[in-house]
Design a protein around this motif. Structure first.
Motif, PDB file in Angstrom:
ATOM      1  N   ASP A 213       0.832  -1.198   0.000  1.00  0.00           N
ATOM      2  CA  ASP A 213       0.000   0.000   0.000  1.00  0.00           C
ATOM      3  C   ASP A 213       0.874   1.259   0.000  1.00  0.00           C
ATOM      4  O   ASP A 213       1.899   1.304   0.668  1.00  0.00           O
ATOM      5  CB  ASP A 213      -0.879  -0.025   1.243  1.00  0.00           C
ATOM      6  N   TYR A 214       0.456   2.270  -0.713  1.00  0.00           N
ATOM      7  CA  TYR A 214       1.294   3.483  -0.832  1.00  0.00           C
ATOM      8  C   TYR A 214       1.478   4.195   0.503  1.00  0.00           C
ATOM      9  O   TYR A 214       2.423   4.951   0.656  1.00  0.00           O
ATOM     10  CB  TYR A 214       0.715   4.442  -1.888  1.00  0.00           C
ATOM     11  N   LEU A 247       0.855   0.310  -4.416  1.00  0.00           N
ATOM     12  CA  LEU A 247      -0.516   0.289  -4.901  1.00  0.00           C
ATOM     13  C   LEU A 247      -1.278   1.476  -4.322  1.00  0.00           C
ATOM     14  O   LEU A 247      -1.225   1.710  -3.107  1.00  0.00           O
ATOM     15  CB  LEU A 247      -1.187  -1.008  -4.423  1.00  0.00           C
ATOM     16  N   ILE A 248      -1.955   2.204  -5.155  1.00  0.00           N
ATOM     17  CA  ILE A 248      -2.943   3.185  -4.679  1.00  0.00           C
ATOM     18  C   ILE A 248      -4.273   2.441  -4.648  1.00  0.00           C
ATOM     19  O   ILE A 248      -4.739   1.964  -5.685  1.00  0.00           O
ATOM     20  CB  ILE A 248      -3.018   4.399  -5.612  1.00  0.00           C
ATOM     21  N   PRO A 249      -4.872   2.305  -3.459  1.00  0.00           N
ATOM     22  CA  PRO A 249      -6.066   1.455  -3.371  1.00  0.00           C
ATOM     23  C   PRO A 249      -7.233   2.034  -4.163  1.00  0.00           C
ATOM     24  O   PRO A 249      -7.386   3.244  -4.258  1.00  0.00           O
ATOM     25  CB  PRO A 249      -6.378   1.449  -1.876  1.00  0.00           C
ATOM     26  N   MET A 250      -8.038   1.152  -4.715  1.00  0.00           N
ATOM     27  CA  MET A 250      -9.267   1.554  -5.412  1.00  0.00           C
ATOM     28  C   MET A 250     -10.374   0.610  -5.019  1.00  0.00           C
ATOM     29  O   MET A 250     -10.150  -0.585  -4.877  1.00  0.00           O
ATOM     30  CB  MET A 250      -9.042   1.537  -6.927  1.00  0.00           C
TER      31      MET A 250
ATOM     32  N   ALA B 151     -13.259   5.461  -8.091  1.00  0.00           N
ATOM     33  CA  ALA B 151     -12.098   4.745  -7.537  1.00  0.00           C
ATOM     34  C   ALA B 151     -12.140   4.651  -6.015  1.00  0.00           C
ATOM     35  O   ALA B 151     -11.676   3.671  -5.442  1.00  0.00           O
ATOM     36  CB  ALA B 151     -10.799   5.409  -7.996  1.00  0.00           C
ATOM     37  N   TYR B 268      -9.314  10.933  -1.416  1.00  0.00           N
ATOM     38  CA  TYR B 268      -8.392   9.919  -0.892  1.00  0.00           C
ATOM     39  C   TYR B 268      -8.219  10.043   0.621  1.00  0.00           C
ATOM     40  O   TYR B 268      -7.982   9.040   1.305  1.00  0.00           O
ATOM     41  CB  TYR B 268      -7.070   9.893  -1.663  1.00  0.00           C
ATOM     42  N   ARG B 282      -9.316  -2.669   2.163  1.00  0.00           N
ATOM     43  CA  ARG B 282      -9.375  -1.768   1.020  1.00  0.00           C
ATOM     44  C   ARG B 282     -10.749  -1.153   0.911  1.00  0.00           C
ATOM     45  O   ARG B 282     -10.939  -0.111   0.386  1.00  0.00           O
ATOM     46  CB  ARG B 282      -9.059  -2.511  -0.284  1.00  0.00           C
TER      47      ARG B 282
END
Lengths: 282, 282
Positions: A213-214, A247-250, B151, B268, B282
């Motif tokens: 995770d970022y 990873l940028i979560p989506m 997203a 975000y 997530r």
């Protein structure tokens, strides 16, 4: 009784014909090959031009509507341009529309020399961050990334391979003046990696298939945020050259983010971590 | 020996003239007044059209190049369209370029009915977030906000007053299909505020002059992220109607962010807070 013509009046060229050779030469800067051949580009609008001048970019050719000379900022730009050896063209609204290639152009356009730096001349060691961009196709995305870089206190963008031109009119517009305070380098990946060995810091890429995770990474100074092409992302061998791939979560149906949005999510994470390190200071 | 014509072949209209009345009617959807009058819009590309169909949007008119019918996704779209009472037009590449208004169009274009919801029919109570958008001018920004909303698992956008059209071709392109899974409402601010009284949650605006940092707020479900016009931000009286007005910190010379970037920074933060609440899921 009309005012006496001043020395400034005498120094200013008046152009009314869209077919004028100077006008044509400026218009040609809308095309990449002429921008490259001439090493020049155009930016529009009093505010952005003033920002450029404040950042130490002298205007080589300033094109203004007559009434702009009465405007406080306009008068300052005219004076600054002449004082720094540039030329000032006073044109009619239709000629300016031709130059800006839009119907309601802002009242002033400036021509500037492009500024590319050699990577070997860059010392990034104390910097918060740089963007490293591979194959970005849309200059609006590139300009928006420069604007966000500027906002977080980043230093510039290193463009690899076939990136679009940050000096295209769409790129300049999207950057909203940030182009003038962000450093620009164009190089290839091996040269970048060789240089980076001397800089320390972290090269972080994003990937839709990364597992980390970022927000799990602690980002040091300098962090190089590596973003790839809008369609295909980073090439596999470039991803393999990263110190971290995150990873940028989506959550939704969307399977990816716009590249300038993904860059901003990364850049604000860097800024926020840096704010926490420095005790909440902006 | 050529294959026998099938029932599907018989159901498909072949058009080679760009002057055809059906082609003209579809092309007219590039103009806002025709989109509004017809309540229709166009989207391009097999992937996006398949996404639309998966989200329950039947294609009213599918326009394809002949070779698309051999493509797995293309064949599925043709079948789906005919099965749901839509019409399929097979056109030449020049006709498709006319319809898409670009030189190298993707191989398929679909016409869909617009879907606007009445605010009174929306129950946002369990939702993570909605965007509330006032006076957004650039459809690329609007489409990008829809893509980012999707997203993070957001539900939709509530457009106030004179927002640009999410159904313009630029908006649809920028949303990359997210338009088909985000809900859309158009209303005015008093109606929105009256409705919101029944929903709970938080209305948060951003402002360059706010004193409260955007990370200092705990964002509940549902949070309504309120973004204003690209140039002028939120009108003062709308800002006064917010529960919270927050600052997105900036460090560099940039004095503002692109509106789709500012929205993504907020969205975000909401997603990240929600991930922490739900134990990092997530």
């Amino acid at each position: 009784m009309p005012a006496q013509p001043t020395a400034q009046d005498a120094a200013i060229k008046r152009i009314t014909s869209p077919g004028n050779a100077l006008v044509k030469a400026i218009r040609a800067l809308h095309q990449k090959k002429y921008r490259e051949a001439k090493g020049r580009f155009i930016a529009e609008g009093l505010r952005i031009l003033a920002e450029a001048v404040d950042q130490g970019h002298a205007i080589e050719t300033l094109v203004v509507l007559p009434e702009m000379r009465q405007h406080r900022v306009g008068a300052r730009l005219v004076e600054h341009t002449l004082a720094h050896g540039g030329q000032v063209l006073e044109v009619s609204a239709p000629v300016l529309a031709k130059i800006a290639r839009k119907d309601n152009p802002q009242g002033a356009v400036g021509v500037f020399p492009q500024r590319w730096e050699r990577l070997a001349d860059v010392d990034a060691s104390g910097d918060l961050c740089w963007a490293v961009l591979e194959g970005i196709r849309d200059p609006g995305n590139l300009g928006t990334i420069l604007r966000t870089l500027d906002a977080v206190g980043g230093s510039g963008a290193i463009l690899l391979d076939q990136c679009c031109d940050p000096y295209s009119i769409e790129g300049v517009r999207a950057s909203m003046g940030s182009l003038f305070c962000q450093r620009l380098v164009h190089t290839d990946f091996p040269t970048f990696q060789a240089w980076r060995a001397s800089q320390g810091g972290l090269l972080v890429g994003t990937s839709l298939t990364a597992s980390r995770d970022y927000q799990q990474i602690s980002y040091p100074r300098p962090t190089f945020v590596f973003m790839g092409n809008e369609q295909s992302g980073l090439p596999a061998d470039y991803e393999a050259g990263c110190d971290e791939v995150v990873l940028i979560p989506m959550r939704g149906r969307a399977d990816s983010l716009n590249v300038s949005i993904a860059a901003s999510v990364m850049l604000y994470e860097l800024l926020n971590q840096d704010r926490r390190r420095t005790g909440g200071a902006r």
